[in-house]
Design a protein around this motif. Structure first.
Motif, PDB file in Angstrom:
ATOM      1  N   LYS A   1       0.854  -1.190   0.000  1.00 11.49           N
ATOM      2  CA  LYS A   1       0.000   0.000   0.000  1.00 11.49           C
ATOM      3  C   LYS A   1       0.888   1.238   0.000  1.00 11.49           C
ATOM      4  N   GLU A   2       0.552   2.196  -0.880  1.00 14.04           N
ATOM      5  CA  GLU A   2       1.272   3.466  -0.895  1.00 14.04           C
ATOM      6  C   GLU A   2       1.154   4.105   0.485  1.00 14.04           C
ATOM      7  N   GLY A   3       2.227   4.635   0.976  1.00 16.04           N
ATOM      8  CA  GLY A   3       2.240   5.281   2.275  1.00 16.04           C
ATOM      9  C   GLY A   3       2.525   4.338   3.433  1.00 16.04           C
ATOM     10  N   LYS A   4       2.201   3.063   3.272  1.00 13.40           N
ATOM     11  CA  LYS A   4       2.432   2.076   4.328  1.00 13.40           C
ATOM     12  C   LYS A   4       3.517   1.085   3.950  1.00 13.40           C
ATOM     13  N   GLY A   5       3.653   0.819   2.666  1.00 12.37           N
ATOM     14  CA  GLY A   5       4.665  -0.121   2.203  1.00 12.37           C
ATOM     15  C   GLY A   5       4.168  -1.555   2.191  1.00 12.37           C
ATOM     16  N   TRP A   6       5.100  -2.495   2.264  1.00 15.14           N
ATOM     17  CA  TRP A   6       4.797  -3.921   2.219  1.00 15.14           C
ATOM     18  C   TRP A   6       4.187  -4.391   3.524  1.00 15.14           C
ATOM     19  N   SER A   7       3.358  -5.421   3.445  1.00 11.43           N
ATOM     20  CA  SER A   7       2.707  -5.935   4.658  1.00 11.43           C
ATOM     21  C   SER A   7       3.701  -6.643   5.574  1.00 11.43           C
ATOM     22  N   SER A   8       4.823  -7.135   5.026  1.00 11.87           N
ATOM     23  CA  SER A   8       5.902  -7.703   5.851  1.00 11.87           C
ATOM     24  C   SER A   8       7.173  -7.761   5.020  1.00 11.87           C
ATOM     25  N   SER A   9       8.294  -7.947   5.682  1.00 11.69           N
ATOM     26  CA  SER A   9       9.579  -8.039   4.983  1.00 11.69           C
ATOM     27  C   SER A   9       9.663  -9.325   4.165  1.00 11.69           C
ATOM     28  N   VAL A  10       9.016 -10.383   4.608  1.00 13.86           N
ATOM     29  CA  VAL A  10       9.007 -11.647   3.860  1.00 13.86           C
ATOM     30  C   VAL A  10       8.281 -11.455   2.535  1.00 13.86           C
ATOM     31  N   VAL A  11       7.153 -10.777   2.567  1.00 14.44           N
ATOM     32  CA  VAL A  11       6.360 -10.508   1.372  1.00 14.44           C
ATOM     33  C   VAL A  11       7.176  -9.675   0.381  1.00 14.44           C
ATOM     34  N   GLU A  12       7.850  -8.657   0.885  1.00 14.75           N
ATOM     35  CA  GLU A  12       8.677  -7.808   0.032  1.00 14.75           C
ATOM     36  C   GLU A  12       9.800  -8.629  -0.615  1.00 14.75           C
ATOM     37  N   SER A  13      10.420  -9.482   0.165  1.00 12.40           N
ATOM     38  CA  SER A  13      11.494 -10.333  -0.337  1.00 12.40           C
ATOM     39  C   SER A  13      10.998 -11.265  -1.445  1.00 12.40           C
ATOM     40  N   LYS A  14       9.832 -11.855  -1.254  1.00 11.49           N
ATOM     41  CA  LYS A  14       9.252 -12.752  -2.257  1.00 11.49           C
ATOM     42  C   LYS A  14       8.949 -12.000  -3.560  1.00 11.49           C
ATOM     43  N   TYR A  15       8.444 -10.772  -3.438  1.00  6.39           N
ATOM     44  CA  TYR A  15       8.157  -9.970  -4.623  1.00  6.39           C
ATOM     45  C   TYR A  15       9.448  -9.664  -5.384  1.00  6.39           C
ATOM     46  N   LYS A  16      10.476  -9.258  -4.666  1.00  7.42           N
ATOM     47  CA  LYS A  16      11.756  -8.964  -5.303  1.00  7.42           C
ATOM     48  C   LYS A  16      12.314 -10.206  -5.995  1.00  7.42           C
ATOM     49  N   GLU A  17      12.158 -11.358  -5.374  1.00  8.83           N
ATOM     50  CA  GLU A  17      12.620 -12.610  -5.960  1.00  8.83           C
ATOM     51  C   GLU A  17      11.870 -12.896  -7.270  1.00  8.83           C
ATOM     52  N   MET A  18      10.565 -12.675  -7.277  1.00  6.73           N
ATOM     53  CA  MET A  18       9.778 -12.892  -8.493  1.00  6.73           C
ATOM     54  C   MET A  18      10.238 -11.951  -9.608  1.00  6.73           C
ATOM     55  N   MET A  19      10.469 -10.687  -9.271  1.00  7.87           N
ATOM     56  CA  MET A  19      10.897  -9.720 -10.270  1.00  7.87           C
ATOM     57  C   MET A  19      12.291 -10.057 -10.807  1.00  7.87           C
ATOM     58  N   GLU A  20      13.175 -10.530  -9.944  1.00  6.68           N
ATOM     59  CA  GLU A  20      14.510 -10.933 -10.385  1.00  6.68           C
ATOM     60  C   GLU A  20      14.438 -12.128 -11.340  1.00  6.68           C
ATOM     61  N   LEU A  21      13.598 -13.104 -11.025  1.00  7.91           N
ATOM     62  CA  LEU A  21      13.421 -14.261 -11.912  1.00  7.91           C
ATOM     63  C   LEU A  21      12.858 -13.834 -13.264  1.00  7.91           C
ATOM     64  N   LEU A  22      11.921 -12.915 -13.254  1.00 10.89           N
ATOM     65  CA  LEU A  22      11.324 -12.415 -14.481  1.00 10.89           C
ATOM     66  C   LEU A  22      12.378 -11.726 -15.340  1.00 10.89           C
ATOM     67  N   GLU A  23      13.167 -10.851 -14.735  1.00  5.10           N
ATOM     68  CA  GLU A  23      14.205 -10.122 -15.457  1.00  5.10           C
ATOM     69  C   GLU A  23      15.299 -11.065 -15.967  1.00  5.10           C
ATOM     70  N   LYS A  24      15.716 -11.988 -15.131  1.00  6.99           N
ATOM     71  CA  LYS A  24      16.767 -12.939 -15.510  1.00  6.99           C
ATOM     72  C   LYS A  24      16.319 -13.784 -16.703  1.00  6.99           C
ATOM     73  N   SER A  25      15.073 -14.216 -16.703  1.00 10.45           N
ATOM     74  CA  SER A  25      14.573 -15.035 -17.807  1.00 10.45           C
ATOM     75  C   SER A  25      14.571 -14.240 -19.114  1.00 10.45           C
ATOM     76  N   LYS A  26      14.278 -12.934 -19.040  1.00  8.66           N
ATOM     77  CA  LYS A  26      14.294 -12.092 -20.232  1.00  8.66           C
ATOM     78  C   LYS A  26      15.720 -11.926 -20.748  1.00  8.66           C
ATOM     79  N   GLU A  27      16.656 -11.686 -19.831  1.00  6.18           N
ATOM     80  CA  GLU A  27      18.057 -11.505 -20.213  1.00  6.18           C
ATOM     81  C   GLU A  27      18.632 -12.756 -20.863  1.00  6.18           C
TER      82      GLU A  27
END
Length: 75
Positions: free
Chosen positions: A39-65
């Motif tokens: 949520k804007e202004g509040k951020g991620w609901s937890s650090s684990v959730v944020e970490s999982k999102y970053k992991e998904m984005m890294e996998l997406l980018e790596k697969s494109k590269e």
């Protein structure tokens, strides 16, 4: 993992996101994850959730590269 949608059903939340935020475009799973855990202004609901999102984005980018682009649903 905590989400911020209360007791609303998955389909209802996804439809609301598609109608209100994406102008009728389909919401992929990674985008849905972010919409329901950040949520804007509040951020991620937890650090684990944020970490999982970053992991998904890294996998997406790596697969494109690597020339083997995966869809968000395949991640």
């Amino acid at each position: 993992m905590y989400h911020n949608q209360g007791s609303a059903a998955f389909v209802v939340v996804r439809n609301e996101i598609e109608e209100k935020l994406l102008d009728g475009e389909e919401c992929d799973r990674i985008s849905f994850y972010k919409f329901t855990h950040f949520k804007e202004g509040k951020g991620w609901s937890s650090s684990v959730v944020e970490s999982k999102y970053k992991e998904m984005m890294e996998l997406l980018e790596k697969s494109k590269e690597e020339g083997n682009a995966l869809s968000p649903d395949e991640i």
